[in-house]
Every structure is written in structure tokens, then in C-alpha cells.
Design a protein around this motif. Structure first.
Motif, PDB file in Angstrom:
ATOM      1  N   ASN A 169       3.325  14.592  19.826  1.00  0.00           N
ATOM      2  CA  ASN A 169       1.953  14.127  20.065  1.00  0.00           C
ATOM      3  C   ASN A 169       1.077  14.526  18.887  1.00  0.00           C
ATOM      4  O   ASN A 169       1.484  15.295  18.015  1.00  0.00           O
ATOM      5  CB  ASN A 169       1.380  14.727  21.353  1.00  0.00           C
ATOM      6  CG  ASN A 169       0.937  16.173  21.161  1.00  0.00           C
ATOM      7  OD1 ASN A 169       1.741  17.025  20.807  1.00  0.00           O
ATOM      8  ND2 ASN A 169      -0.329  16.452  21.384  1.00  0.00           N
ATOM      9  N   GLY A 170      -0.146  14.008  18.878  1.00  0.00           N
ATOM     10  CA  GLY A 170      -1.107  14.384  17.853  1.00  0.00           C
ATOM     11  C   GLY A 170      -0.809  13.731  16.519  1.00  0.00           C
ATOM     12  O   GLY A 170      -0.004  12.806  16.402  1.00  0.00           O
TER      13      GLY A 170
ATOM     14  N   HIS B 293       0.894  19.951   8.512  1.00  0.00           N
ATOM     15  CA  HIS B 293      -0.156  19.286   9.285  1.00  0.00           C
ATOM     16  C   HIS B 293       0.409  18.165  10.160  1.00  0.00           C
ATOM     17  O   HIS B 293       0.103  18.072  11.329  1.00  0.00           O
ATOM     18  CB  HIS B 293      -1.223  18.753   8.343  1.00  0.00           C
ATOM     19  CG  HIS B 293      -1.751  19.783   7.402  1.00  0.00           C
ATOM     20  ND1 HIS B 293      -2.642  20.758   7.808  1.00  0.00           N
ATOM     21  CD2 HIS B 293      -1.484  20.036   6.105  1.00  0.00           C
ATOM     22  CE1 HIS B 293      -2.916  21.554   6.773  1.00  0.00           C
ATOM     23  NE2 HIS B 293      -2.227  21.139   5.733  1.00  0.00           N
ATOM     24  N   LEU B 294       1.240  17.332   9.585  1.00  0.00           N
ATOM     25  CA  LEU B 294       1.807  16.204  10.308  1.00  0.00           C
ATOM     26  C   LEU B 294       3.288  16.402  10.595  1.00  0.00           C
ATOM     27  O   LEU B 294       3.795  15.982  11.630  1.00  0.00           O
ATOM     28  CB  LEU B 294       1.606  14.918   9.478  1.00  0.00           C
ATOM     29  CG  LEU B 294       2.179  13.622  10.043  1.00  0.00           C
ATOM     30  CD1 LEU B 294       1.562  13.305  11.417  1.00  0.00           C
ATOM     31  CD2 LEU B 294       1.918  12.469   9.077  1.00  0.00           C
ATOM     32  N   LEU B 295       3.981  17.061   9.706  1.00  0.00           N
ATOM     33  CA  LEU B 295       5.434  17.212   9.828  1.00  0.00           C
ATOM     34  C   LEU B 295       5.816  18.255  10.873  1.00  0.00           C
ATOM     35  O   LEU B 295       5.131  19.274  11.027  1.00  0.00           O
ATOM     36  CB  LEU B 295       6.029  17.618   8.484  1.00  0.00           C
ATOM     37  CG  LEU B 295       5.928  16.573   7.362  1.00  0.00           C
ATOM     38  CD1 LEU B 295       6.305  17.197   6.035  1.00  0.00           C
ATOM     39  CD2 LEU B 295       6.816  15.373   7.663  1.00  0.00           C
ATOM     40  N   PRO B 296       6.923  18.040  11.591  1.00  0.00           N
ATOM     41  CA  PRO B 296       7.453  19.095  12.478  1.00  0.00           C
ATOM     42  C   PRO B 296       7.857  20.315  11.648  1.00  0.00           C
ATOM     43  O   PRO B 296       8.393  20.169  10.545  1.00  0.00           O
ATOM     44  CB  PRO B 296       8.698  18.439  13.106  1.00  0.00           C
ATOM     45  CG  PRO B 296       8.583  16.986  12.806  1.00  0.00           C
ATOM     46  CD  PRO B 296       7.771  16.840  11.563  1.00  0.00           C
ATOM     47  N   SER B 297       7.591  21.511  12.158  1.00  0.00           N
ATOM     48  CA  SER B 297       7.887  22.709  11.376  1.00  0.00           C
ATOM     49  C   SER B 297       9.389  22.921  11.195  1.00  0.00           C
ATOM     50  O   SER B 297       9.812  23.654  10.311  1.00  0.00           O
ATOM     51  CB  SER B 297       7.246  23.948  12.006  1.00  0.00           C
ATOM     52  OG  SER B 297       7.617  24.077  13.354  1.00  0.00           O
ATOM     53  N   GLY B 298      10.225  22.246  11.994  1.00  0.00           N
ATOM     54  CA  GLY B 298      11.658  22.326  11.810  1.00  0.00           C
ATOM     55  C   GLY B 298      12.131  21.763  10.486  1.00  0.00           C
ATOM     56  O   GLY B 298      13.292  21.962  10.101  1.00  0.00           O
TER      57      GLY B 298
ATOM     58  N   GLY C 221       7.934  11.738  16.685  1.00  0.00           N
ATOM     59  CA  GLY C 221       8.177  10.907  17.858  1.00  0.00           C
ATOM     60  C   GLY C 221       7.173   9.791  18.035  1.00  0.00           C
ATOM     61  O   GLY C 221       6.161   9.689  17.331  1.00  0.00           O
ATOM     62  N   ASN C 222       7.442   8.956  19.034  1.00  0.00           N
ATOM     63  CA  ASN C 222       6.598   7.792  19.304  1.00  0.00           C
ATOM     64  C   ASN C 222       5.194   8.165  19.764  1.00  0.00           C
ATOM     65  O   ASN C 222       4.265   7.371  19.655  1.00  0.00           O
ATOM     66  CB  ASN C 222       7.245   6.902  20.361  1.00  0.00           C
ATOM     67  CG  ASN C 222       7.486   7.641  21.670  1.00  0.00           C
ATOM     68  OD1 ASN C 222       8.507   8.314  21.806  1.00  0.00           O
ATOM     69  ND2 ASN C 222       6.582   7.544  22.617  1.00  0.00           N
ATOM     70  N   GLY C 223       5.008   9.405  20.256  1.00  0.00           N
ATOM     71  CA  GLY C 223       3.694   9.818  20.731  1.00  0.00           C
ATOM     72  C   GLY C 223       2.757  10.297  19.646  1.00  0.00           C
ATOM     73  O   GLY C 223       1.604  10.635  19.917  1.00  0.00           O
ATOM     74  N   VAL C 224       3.224  10.321  18.401  1.00  0.00           N
ATOM     75  CA  VAL C 224       2.427  10.800  17.261  1.00  0.00           C
ATOM     76  C   VAL C 224       1.697   9.629  16.622  1.00  0.00           C
ATOM     77  O   VAL C 224       2.170   8.491  16.646  1.00  0.00           O
ATOM     78  CB  VAL C 224       3.350  11.488  16.226  1.00  0.00           C
ATOM     79  CG1 VAL C 224       2.581  11.931  14.990  1.00  0.00           C
ATOM     80  CG2 VAL C 224       4.059  12.678  16.866  1.00  0.00           C
ATOM     81  N   VAL C 225       0.524   9.897  16.054  1.00  0.00           N
ATOM     82  CA  VAL C 225      -0.155   8.912  15.205  1.00  0.00           C
ATOM     83  C   VAL C 225      -0.038   9.398  13.762  1.00  0.00           C
ATOM     84  O   VAL C 225      -0.298  10.558  13.463  1.00  0.00           O
ATOM     85  CB  VAL C 225      -1.625   8.687  15.617  1.00  0.00           C
ATOM     86  CG1 VAL C 225      -1.700   7.967  16.961  1.00  0.00           C
ATOM     87  CG2 VAL C 225      -2.411   9.973  15.684  1.00  0.00           C
ATOM     88  N   VAL C 226       0.370   8.498  12.879  1.00  0.00           N
ATOM     89  CA  VAL C 226       0.816   8.880  11.540  1.00  0.00           C
ATOM     90  C   VAL C 226      -0.144   8.369  10.469  1.00  0.00           C
ATOM     91  O   VAL C 226      -0.365   7.159  10.360  1.00  0.00           O
ATOM     92  CB  VAL C 226       2.230   8.325  11.262  1.00  0.00           C
ATOM     93  CG1 VAL C 226       2.706   8.736   9.873  1.00  0.00           C
ATOM     94  CG2 VAL C 226       3.217   8.790  12.334  1.00  0.00           C
TER      95      VAL C 226
ATOM     96  N   ILE D 269      -2.316   5.325  11.304  1.00  0.00           N
ATOM     97  CA  ILE D 269      -3.775   5.459  11.218  1.00  0.00           C
ATOM     98  C   ILE D 269      -4.276   4.651  10.022  1.00  0.00           C
ATOM     99  O   ILE D 269      -4.077   5.055   8.874  1.00  0.00           O
ATOM    100  CB  ILE D 269      -4.176   6.936  11.053  1.00  0.00           C
ATOM    101  CG1 ILE D 269      -3.645   7.787  12.201  1.00  0.00           C
ATOM    102  CG2 ILE D 269      -5.698   7.070  10.942  1.00  0.00           C
ATOM    103  CD1 ILE D 269      -3.878   9.283  12.032  1.00  0.00           C
ATOM    104  N   PRO D 270      -4.897   3.503  10.257  1.00  0.00           N
ATOM    105  CA  PRO D 270      -5.483   2.752   9.141  1.00  0.00           C
ATOM    106  C   PRO D 270      -6.791   3.394   8.689  1.00  0.00           C
ATOM    107  O   PRO D 270      -7.422   4.150   9.450  1.00  0.00           O
ATOM    108  CB  PRO D 270      -5.717   1.361   9.741  1.00  0.00           C
ATOM    109  CG  PRO D 270      -5.847   1.598  11.208  1.00  0.00           C
ATOM    110  CD  PRO D 270      -5.072   2.838  11.543  1.00  0.00           C
ATOM    111  N   ASP D 271      -7.194   3.085   7.486  1.00  0.00           N
ATOM    112  CA  ASP D 271      -8.391   3.706   6.918  1.00  0.00           C
ATOM    113  C   ASP D 271      -9.636   3.429   7.755  1.00  0.00           C
ATOM    114  O   ASP D 271     -10.522   4.272   7.859  1.00  0.00           O
ATOM    115  CB  ASP D 271      -8.597   3.226   5.484  1.00  0.00           C
ATOM    116  CG  ASP D 271      -9.707   4.007   4.785  1.00  0.00           C
ATOM    117  OD1 ASP D 271      -9.614   5.250   4.750  1.00  0.00           O
ATOM    118  OD2 ASP D 271     -10.670   3.383   4.301  1.00  0.00           O
TER     119      ASP D 271
END
Length: 427
Positions: free
Chosen positions: A34-35, A53-58, A69-74, A105-107
Motif C-alpha cells: 500500500n501507499g 521511500h517507494l521501494l520495499p526494504s527487502g 504490489g497492486n495496492g501501491v501507487v507508483v 502517479i501522473p504529474d
């Protein structure tokens, strides 16, 4: 083998990145569900500090497959900026997978986010201005743009036209801004298509097949329980589902496959942005927690609001998420305090509330009811077993555990990866 969800139990910034990294060597996939880039994880490995910030810490753990995942906005520009930064530091990012169903996320949504917050004035939510909320709104209004749309220019153009048909009226007639052109937006997004294509996958299928093979999947929340759009302190929340339920909808893993829910809770409480915060401190104690705990946002740099541990919130998080284990972080920040207040209930107009008040007005007016626990002065950063902690530090952990609705399995005693006390293994 299990699917494990890692959830924030307060208003975020609890140290989820460290907990994810702690488990990273034991898991095969780490999924952000998410997020977007509106929150960050700080991970310290040796003498190296990484702000994600956006990447999974793994993504920092060799052999682990990180998944958006699909629940994230990129935000695609942020995605590639982060990837390039990690590559420059020698991190292998080639295993990253991104859901074809994640929204981009578009501008124009970044612009809309900023002008809307300014327009709201005193009623502002306290967003990061990164276009997260408007992009989730587009998703629910069914005018959003998904990663897969970048690979069909005709569909992408149609979707951008549909979104801007309404938004340009807002820009020009309400906010007195220039209209956004379809051509500019399509060009902006198509510029990323070839670079992102190798990373795109049916991640729901990928993760379920991994579980079928007996591999371990770790689901990592952005934000936290009290910022969840349904279960948080609405309207001062994020735009997505940051609780354990969101781990399923945001990844494509069904609830029946979740084996463990690990909630991260700080040994005190912090919050960024607007909204009620019963234990918030406006005195030297608050300044002390902020300075010693380095409580400044990973993504925004904003100083965090600080307060004492709130057991009412912890119990709420345990119930909403079905928490099996707590990870208590930053216990070391409390070192040197003579006595440590812990909020055990709220007083609302003379009525005691042992659980979260049912309505926003009562929570806004909640006055914390404190119990006081003795502090300690010994340096605990070198402790690696519970027995090595001072007696009063152990008593603090045991006391808040009894108040919080689930066992405290891990205790953080410093910022580094190694500064951790494991009471009960998480995997």
C-alpha cells in the motif's frame, strides 16, 4: 511456509524497515502492498544508512525478491531515482517486480495535491504533496492509470483524456491554474514504458505460487494502523489500507494464507501531519524524545510530533489487525528518564475510556490517564538478550506488553541492524 504481514501500530515511523530487514534473511519475497513515496523506511546496515521511500526494504537483502504490489501507487520518476541511487552504492536491484495493476502517479495529481492543500488552509490534512491521495481517488473513481496502461498508447491516451476532462475544470476554474494537456501527460508516462517493462509481472500469481512452493512471503505496510483510511483517525489519514486487511487486497494473497501479523510499535509515540494525538508533548520531554530519537521524517524531513506510549492505541491495533507479535522499537531513547509515563486509558468529559472512543469528537478531546514506570540510566544499546537489559527496562517492556494485547517478541535497543533483542523468533 507462512505469509507474514508487518504493520505499523501507531501513526507510522515505528521502524518497520528495521523489522523487515531483520526478517529479510529468513524470507524469499518482501512485498510493499500500500501507499507510495509518501512515507519512508530508514535501514542501517553496518555503517551504511539507506533511506527508502517507494521501494520495499527487502531490496537491500541479497537473494530476496522485492515486490511492489497492486495496492501501491507508483511515482515512476521516484522509482528510477531510488533504483539508480542503490545501484550507485552497489546494491543489486535486478530482482524487483512490479504489479501490472499498480496505479501510477501522473504529474497532474502531484499538482492537484499541492494546490488542494493550500486551498484547504486550516482544514488541510497535512499530506506530503506527492499526489498519493488524488491517485487513489482516481483509482476509486475508475479514472486511474495503471502500470499496464503504459504498454498501450491508445488506451493510455483515452484514460488520460477521461481523467483530465474533469481535472482541468478544477485547475482552471477553481484553482486558477493552467490546464494540463493530454499530450504532455502521455509523453511523460510513455517515457518510462521501456525501462519499467522488464519489471512488470502478475505479482498476485507470483506470490501465491511462491507460497505453494513453501517459500516465505513478507508483506510490508506503508504508513500505519492509525493512518488507515478505514480504521485510522479519519480524515487525518492516508488514502490506502495500511492494516492487515490491506495486506491481502494490496498483494493478491488471500487471508487464509496469512500466518503471522507482526505490528511495530515505538516505545513512545510519534505522529507527522495534522490530527488528534492524546499523549502529544509540548514541553522539554517532547523536545528530548524528538532529539534523542532523531524524529524527523525520512521522506519529508518534517519534525515529528512526540508523546508517551499509548497502550489504548496499541490495544486497538492488536484488535484491528489480529496482531500475533509486537516489535517494540527505540527503547534506548527512553534511557536516562527518571520515570516514564504510559497512557493506559482516556478521560473524556469525566468518563474513562479503556478502548478507543467510537467517535472522532471524543478522541479529539481525550485526556490521557497515565501510569508511571521507573526509568533507567544504563546504556542498553549493547544488549542482545532480554536478561542483559536493566531490571527497570525489562519491567517497562513487560508492563506495556501486558497492556497492549499481544506479546512483545522483539525489542529494538539502537538504530543498527544488530541492536536488537529477540525474545521470541518471528520466523
Amino acid at each position: 511456509m507462512p505469509a507474514i504481514a508487518i504493520i505499523g501500530a501507531q501513526w507510522g515511523d515505528e521502524g518497520k524497515g528495521k523489522a523487515t530487514d531483520l526478517l529479510g534473511g529468513s524470507v524469499d519475497y518482501v512485498v510493499k502492498f500500500n501507499g507510495g513515496n509518501n512515507a519512508g523506511h530508514t535501514v542501517v546496515i553496518g555503517d551504511q544508512k539507506y533511506a527508502l521511500h517507494l521501494l520495499p526494504s527487502g531490496i537491500l537483502t541479497p537473494g530476496v525478491t522485492p515486490v511492489i504490489g497492486n495496492g501501491v501507487v507508483v511515482d515512476l520518476a521516484v522509482l528510477f531515482e531510488e533504483l539508480e541511487g542503490l545501484v550507485a552504492r552497489g546494491v543489486d536491484v535486478s530482482r524487483l517486480k512490479i504489479s501490472a495493476n499498480a496505479h501510477v502517479i501522473p504529474d497532474y495529481n502531484r499538482s492537484l495535491d499541492k494546490v488542494t492543500e493550500r486551498f484547504l488552509g486550516k482544514r488541510r490534512i497535512g499530506t506530503t504533496g506527492r499526489g498519493i491521495g488524488p491517485t487513489y481517488a482516481d483509482k476509486m473513481n475508475r479514472v486511474g492509470i495503471r502500470v499496464q496502461d503504459l504498454f498501450d498508447e491508445k488506451i493510455l491516451t483515452q484514460k488520460v483524456e477521461g481523467a483530465l476532462e474533469v481535472k482541468n475544470h478544477l485547475f482552471t476554474k477553481v484553482y486558477n491554474r493552467r490546464a494540463v494537456t493530454v499530450e504532455d501527460t502521455v509523453e511523460e508516462l510513455l517515457a518510462f514504458a521501456d525501462r519499467v517493462a522488464p519489471m512488470v509481472a502478475d505479482t498476485g500469481l507470483l506470490l501465491n505460487q511462491a507460497l505453494d512452493r513453501g517459500e516465505t512471503v513478507l508483506l510490508e505496510a506503508g504508513q500505519a494502523t492509525l493512518l488507515d483510511v478505514d480504521h485510522g483517525t479519519y480524515p487525518f489519514v492516508t488514502s490506502s489500507s495500511a492494516t492487515a486487511g490491506g495486506a491481502c487486497t494490496g498483494s493478491g494473497i488471500p487471508p487464509t494464507r496469512l500466518d503471522r501479523i507482526v505490528a511495530i510499535v515505538k516505545a513512545y509515540t510519534t505522529r507527522v501531519g495534522e490530527g488528534p494525538f492524546p499523549t502529544e508533548l509540548f514541553d522539554a520531554d517532547g523536545d528530548h524524545l524528538r532529539e534523542v530519537g532523531a524524529e524527523f521524517g525520512t521522506t519529508t524531513g518534517r519534525p515529528r510530533r512526540c508523546g508517551w506510549y499509548d497502550a489504548v492505541i496499541a490495544r486497538y491495533a492488536a484488535r484491528v489487525n489480529g496482531v500475533t507479535d509486537f516489535v517494540l522499537t527505540k527503547l534506548d531513547v527512553l534511557t536516562g528518564l527518571e520515570r516514564i509515563p504510559v497512557c493506559v486509558a482516556y478521560d473524556v468529559g469525566g468518563v474513562r475510556h479503556d478502548e478507543m472512543p467510537v467517535n472522532q469528537t471524543d478522541f479529539h478531546h481525550a485526556v490521557p490517564v497515565y501510569e508511571y514506570l521507573p526509568g533507567w540510566t544504563e546504556d542498553i544499546s549493547g544488549a542482545r538478550s532480554f536478561e542483559e537489559l536493566p531490571a527497570n527496562a525489562r519491567a517497562y517492556v513487560e508492563a506495556v506488553e501486558a497492556m497492549s494485547g499481544a506479546r512483545i517478541s522483539v525489542v529494538g535497543v539502537g538504530p543498527s541492524r544488530a541492536a536488537t533483542v529477540v525474545r521470541h523468533p518471528l520466523v
